[in-house]
Write a protein that holds these residues in place. Sequence first.
Motif, mmCIF file in Angstrom:
data_model
loop_
_atom_site.group_PDB
_atom_site.id
_atom_site.type_symbol
_atom_site.label_atom_id
_atom_site.label_comp_id
_atom_site.label_asym_id
_atom_site.label_seq_id
_atom_site.Cartn_x
_atom_site.Cartn_y
_atom_site.Cartn_z
ATOM 1 N N GLU A 58 44.328 51.600 57.272
ATOM 2 C CA GLU A 58 43.707 50.642 58.175
ATOM 3 C C GLU A 58 42.325 50.271 57.655
ATOM 4 O O GLU A 58 41.531 51.147 57.311
ATOM 5 C CB GLU A 58 43.577 51.221 59.584
ATOM 6 C CG GLU A 58 44.888 51.474 60.305
ATOM 7 C CD GLU A 58 44.675 51.933 61.734
ATOM 8 O OE1 GLU A 58 43.791 51.362 62.424
ATOM 9 O OE2 GLU A 58 45.372 52.867 62.162
ATOM 10 N N LYS A 60 39.111 48.690 59.119
ATOM 11 C CA LYS A 60 38.662 48.464 60.497
ATOM 12 C C LYS A 60 37.161 48.675 60.621
ATOM 13 O O LYS A 60 36.559 49.476 59.880
ATOM 14 C CB LYS A 60 39.381 49.418 61.451
ATOM 15 C CG LYS A 60 39.201 50.891 61.102
ATOM 16 C CD LYS A 60 39.981 51.823 62.018
ATOM 17 C CE LYS A 60 39.410 51.897 63.385
ATOM 18 N NZ LYS A 60 40.066 52.946 64.224
ATOM 19 N N PRO A 100 49.577 47.763 55.229
ATOM 20 C CA PRO A 100 50.077 46.607 55.973
ATOM 21 C C PRO A 100 49.590 45.279 55.403
ATOM 22 O O PRO A 100 48.504 45.191 54.804
ATOM 23 C CB PRO A 100 49.522 46.843 57.387
ATOM 24 C CG PRO A 100 49.304 48.312 57.467
ATOM 25 C CD PRO A 100 48.869 48.723 56.090
ATOM 26 N N GLU A 101 50.394 44.259 55.616
ATOM 27 C CA GLU A 101 50.064 42.944 55.073
ATOM 28 C C GLU A 101 48.826 42.346 55.717
ATOM 29 O O GLU A 101 48.231 41.402 55.184
ATOM 30 C CB GLU A 101 51.243 41.994 55.242
ATOM 31 C CG GLU A 101 51.667 41.744 56.670
ATOM 32 C CD GLU A 101 52.872 40.827 56.772
ATOM 33 O OE1 GLU A 101 53.192 40.420 57.910
ATOM 34 O OE2 GLU A 101 53.486 40.533 55.730
ATOM 35 N N THR A 102 48.380 42.904 56.841
ATOM 36 C CA THR A 102 47.145 42.448 57.484
ATOM 37 C C THR A 102 45.895 42.937 56.755
ATOM 38 O O THR A 102 44.795 42.444 57.014
ATOM 39 C CB THR A 102 47.094 42.929 58.939
ATOM 40 O OG1 THR A 102 47.348 44.343 58.976
ATOM 41 C CG2 THR A 102 48.139 42.220 59.779
ATOM 42 N N ASN A 103 46.039 43.929 55.860
ATOM 43 C CA ASN A 103 44.905 44.390 55.057
ATOM 44 C C ASN A 103 44.605 43.393 53.943
ATOM 45 O O ASN A 103 45.439 42.555 53.587
ATOM 46 C CB ASN A 103 45.187 45.770 54.471
ATOM 47 C CG ASN A 103 45.140 46.870 55.510
ATOM 48 O OD1 ASN A 103 44.559 46.706 56.581
ATOM 49 N ND2 ASN A 103 45.757 48.004 55.205
ATOM 50 N N LEU A 104 43.415 43.547 53.343
ATOM 51 C CA LEU A 104 42.980 42.626 52.292
ATOM 52 C C LEU A 104 42.885 43.277 50.920
ATOM 53 O O LEU A 104 42.834 42.570 49.917
ATOM 54 C CB LEU A 104 41.604 42.040 52.657
ATOM 55 C CG LEU A 104 41.545 41.209 53.941
ATOM 56 C CD1 LEU A 104 40.113 40.773 54.211
ATOM 57 C CD2 LEU A 104 42.468 40.003 53.833
ATOM 58 N N PRO A 128 48.659 44.696 49.768
ATOM 59 C CA PRO A 128 48.987 44.493 51.183
ATOM 60 C C PRO A 128 50.440 44.077 51.356
ATOM 61 O O PRO A 128 50.963 43.235 50.622
ATOM 62 C CB PRO A 128 48.023 43.382 51.600
ATOM 63 C CG PRO A 128 46.834 43.564 50.702
ATOM 64 C CD PRO A 128 47.420 43.981 49.379
ATOM 65 N N GLY A 129 51.109 44.737 52.312
ATOM 66 C CA GLY A 129 52.513 44.467 52.573
ATOM 67 C C GLY A 129 53.470 45.384 51.843
ATOM 68 O O GLY A 129 54.690 45.221 51.958
ATOM 69 N N PHE A 211 34.759 41.641 57.019
ATOM 70 C CA PHE A 211 36.068 42.020 56.508
ATOM 71 C C PHE A 211 35.921 42.937 55.305
ATOM 72 O O PHE A 211 34.866 42.983 54.654
ATOM 73 C CB PHE A 211 36.910 40.784 56.152
ATOM 74 C CG PHE A 211 36.251 39.846 55.168
ATOM 75 C CD1 PHE A 211 36.352 40.041 53.799
ATOM 76 C CD2 PHE A 211 35.532 38.745 55.634
ATOM 77 C CE1 PHE A 211 35.756 39.176 52.898
ATOM 78 C CE2 PHE A 211 34.928 37.867 54.735
ATOM 79 C CZ PHE A 211 35.041 38.082 53.375
#
Length: 354
Positions: A58, A60, A100-104, A128-129, A211
């Motif tokens: 994550e 965050k 996860p694909e939401t990460n950069l 990511p993903g 970010f």
Amino acid sequence: MTHGDAPAGDIADGTEAKVDLSGYERVKQELVMPPFAPKHEQVATGKPKIVEIDFTIEEKKIQIDPDGTEIVALTFNGSVPGPMIVVHEGDYVELTLKNPETNLMEHNIDLHVATGALGGAGITTLLPGEEALLRFKATKPGVFIYHCAPEGSMTPYHVTHGMNGIIMVLPREGLKDEKGNSLSYDKLYYITEQEYYVPRDENGNFKSYNFAGEDFAEWVDVMRGLIPSHIVFNGAVGSLVGENALKASVGETVLFVHSQANRDTRPHLIGGHGDYVWEEGSFNNPPMKDLETWFIRGGSAGAALYKFLQPGVYVYLNHNLIEAVELGAAAHVVVDGKWDNSLMEQVYHGPIRN
């Protein structure tokens, strides 16, 4: 060779040889948030197991001090440090790592306990993903760090953004003293010392970012100066004081497991001692006894066992007092029970007597 490339002749993907896992029981380890350890046996029962672990990366925002300073942390399972893993010597760890694909950012994991492929980093690098499934055998009993290890400056950048934790490999017969007698603990507390290098603006205030990776160039500039802005326990200043203070009772034995993924540190328990200390982290080595302060090398973990004999508030800290008091590397242990005057007694307190 990049971290994403397996060494020549590597069989980590299982294409050239198969491991016979028949007879191994599979168990799912329910991970918990630091400073606590997952439920585990101190002395192993039955045959070695395959211990399944799930890590989701994550990216965050977290607050790291009472003034409201925030960073975009890079985390395993959302916490700084990542969750503690506990297995026994001879067990297999089967670790699923998800980015996860939401990460950069690109991520992986290097486990200091694992053998080959850069501790697993060489075969777990994920965009990511993506996800990876890594299986390794726990052959060395002790406490070891794990951390993210991309290439170049990204490795210290990820580590100093919180992406590290501990795996403990217990001997199958449990902990022993220097004579081979069994040792046990009533509680285990897991403390990771984390330093940050937060950039400042032209007015000297800590900067904020939106970010992951946005701060990379400025963070690396501060990092190269080797002067942290914060040195904290478990992610933030004051994370283990007040309502979050560690708890114990007189007569209880507590195992403190302490790591620092990047810098040296010197844990000390004010009002207590290290009855038994595995300073270098290896449970194959006999513990040292009755230490006042112990040394944890950067990039490693150690363990100290102490039986509390008096009630009160104990301060567990890095005994570089500047780092503890000024930068945040301190925790409290609140111990309840009955006071023992034979160990300490206030005989007099008042005006100077002639």
